[in-house]
Design a protein around this motif. Structure first.
Motif, PDB file in Angstrom:
ATOM      1  N   VAL A   1       2.745  -6.554  -8.277  1.00  0.00           N
ATOM      2  CA  VAL A   1       2.340  -5.278  -8.851  1.00  0.00           C
ATOM      3  C   VAL A   1       3.397  -4.279  -8.397  1.00  0.00           C
ATOM      4  O   VAL A   1       3.744  -4.226  -7.214  1.00  0.00           O
ATOM      5  CB  VAL A   1       0.940  -4.842  -8.369  1.00  0.00           C
ATOM      6  N   ILE A   2       3.908  -3.518  -9.336  1.00  0.00           N
ATOM      7  CA  ILE A   2       4.942  -2.532  -9.042  1.00  0.00           C
ATOM      8  C   ILE A   2       4.365  -1.137  -9.266  1.00  0.00           C
ATOM      9  O   ILE A   2       3.797  -0.858 -10.323  1.00  0.00           O
ATOM     10  CB  ILE A   2       6.178  -2.719  -9.957  1.00  0.00           C
ATOM     11  N   VAL A   3       4.520  -0.281  -8.265  1.00  0.00           N
ATOM     12  CA  VAL A   3       4.130   1.122  -8.393  1.00  0.00           C
ATOM     13  C   VAL A   3       5.412   1.937  -8.309  1.00  0.00           C
ATOM     14  O   VAL A   3       6.203   1.769  -7.382  1.00  0.00           O
ATOM     15  CB  VAL A   3       3.145   1.545  -7.280  1.00  0.00           C
ATOM     16  N   ASN A   4       5.602   2.789  -9.292  1.00  0.00           N
ATOM     17  CA  ASN A   4       6.835   3.558  -9.403  1.00  0.00           C
ATOM     18  C   ASN A   4       6.488   5.031  -9.579  1.00  0.00           C
ATOM     19  O   ASN A   4       5.572   5.366 -10.323  1.00  0.00           O
ATOM     20  CB  ASN A   4       7.618   3.046 -10.624  1.00  0.00           C
TER      21      ASN A   4
ATOM     22  N   ALA B   1      -7.901   6.056 -17.752  1.00  0.00           N
ATOM     23  CA  ALA B   1      -8.288   5.369 -16.515  1.00  0.00           C
ATOM     24  C   ALA B   1      -7.710   6.104 -15.308  1.00  0.00           C
ATOM     25  O   ALA B   1      -6.682   6.778 -15.399  1.00  0.00           O
ATOM     26  CB  ALA B   1      -7.798   3.930 -16.541  1.00  0.00           C
ATOM     27  N   GLU B   2      -8.365   5.946 -14.178  1.00  0.00           N
ATOM     28  CA  GLU B   2      -7.935   6.585 -12.937  1.00  0.00           C
ATOM     29  C   GLU B   2      -6.966   5.666 -12.196  1.00  0.00           C
ATOM     30  O   GLU B   2      -7.129   4.444 -12.202  1.00  0.00           O
ATOM     31  CB  GLU B   2      -9.174   6.896 -12.082  1.00  0.00           C
ATOM     32  N   PHE B   3      -5.958   6.242 -11.566  1.00  0.00           N
ATOM     33  CA  PHE B   3      -4.877   5.502 -10.910  1.00  0.00           C
ATOM     34  C   PHE B   3      -5.386   4.474  -9.903  1.00  0.00           C
ATOM     35  O   PHE B   3      -5.051   3.291  -9.988  1.00  0.00           O
ATOM     36  CB  PHE B   3      -3.929   6.495 -10.219  1.00  0.00           C
ATOM     37  N   TYR B   4      -6.171   4.916  -8.921  1.00  0.00           N
ATOM     38  CA  TYR B   4      -6.587   4.002  -7.855  1.00  0.00           C
ATOM     39  C   TYR B   4      -7.504   2.896  -8.370  1.00  0.00           C
ATOM     40  O   TYR B   4      -7.443   1.760  -7.888  1.00  0.00           O
ATOM     41  CB  TYR B   4      -7.240   4.759  -6.698  1.00  0.00           C
ATOM     42  N   ALA B   5      -8.339   3.190  -9.361  1.00  0.00           N
ATOM     43  CA  ALA B   5      -9.203   2.156  -9.940  1.00  0.00           C
ATOM     44  C   ALA B   5      -8.358   1.104 -10.660  1.00  0.00           C
ATOM     45  O   ALA B   5      -8.597  -0.103 -10.528  1.00  0.00           O
ATOM     46  CB  ALA B   5     -10.211   2.783 -10.900  1.00  0.00           C
ATOM     47  N   THR B   6      -7.362   1.553 -11.411  1.00  0.00           N
ATOM     48  CA  THR B   6      -6.480   0.634 -12.126  1.00  0.00           C
ATOM     49  C   THR B   6      -5.671  -0.206 -11.155  1.00  0.00           C
ATOM     50  O   THR B   6      -5.536  -1.423 -11.322  1.00  0.00           O
ATOM     51  CB  THR B   6      -5.536   1.423 -13.061  1.00  0.00           C
ATOM     52  N   LEU B   7      -5.146   0.431 -10.116  1.00  0.00           N
ATOM     53  CA  LEU B   7      -4.354  -0.293  -9.129  1.00  0.00           C
ATOM     54  C   LEU B   7      -5.209  -1.295  -8.365  1.00  0.00           C
ATOM     55  O   LEU B   7      -4.782  -2.430  -8.133  1.00  0.00           O
ATOM     56  CB  LEU B   7      -3.677   0.688  -8.170  1.00  0.00           C
TER      57      LEU B   7
END
Length: 105
Positions: free
Chosen positions: A47-50, A83-89
């Motif tokens: 998983v890449i977070v940019n 969608a919300e960032f932390y939920a998706t991540l």
């Protein structure tokens, strides 16, 4: 928000992600290089977070797809589906690790 404020906020997000992964004891390695946080699981999935400073967006790339999030109030919301960032991540991390995971607490 200024660019320096965005960079500080996104650094805090990266820190929170790394801390949550450590606290959950996931079999995952994290590597932060510049604007990118890479999460690699024992399965080889990533998983890449940019952070994209020009647009002041946070991006997630995972098997489930690519997502762009912009700040709305106190939340990071996906432009595609709301969608919300932390939920998706968290969902991407659960899928990659095969383990229970969330950002609660």
């Amino acid at each position: 928000m200024t660019e320096s404020e965005f960079l500080q906020l996104s650094d805090d997000i990266f820190d929170r992600i790394e801390q949550a992964i450590d606290e959950h004891g996931l079999d995952a390695d994290t590597l932060r290089q510049g604007n990118v946080l890479e999460i690699e699981f024992d399965s080889g999935d990533k998983v890449i977070v940019n952070r994209h400073a020009v647009n002041q967006e946070m991006w997630i790339a995972a098997k489930s797809g690519g997502y762009h999030f912009s700040r709305r109030g106190e939340a990071w919301i996906a432009s595609r589906d709301g969608a919300e960032f932390y939920a998706t991540l968290a969902e991407a991390i659960r899928a990659g690790s095969g383990e229970a995971f969330d950002f609660a607490g």
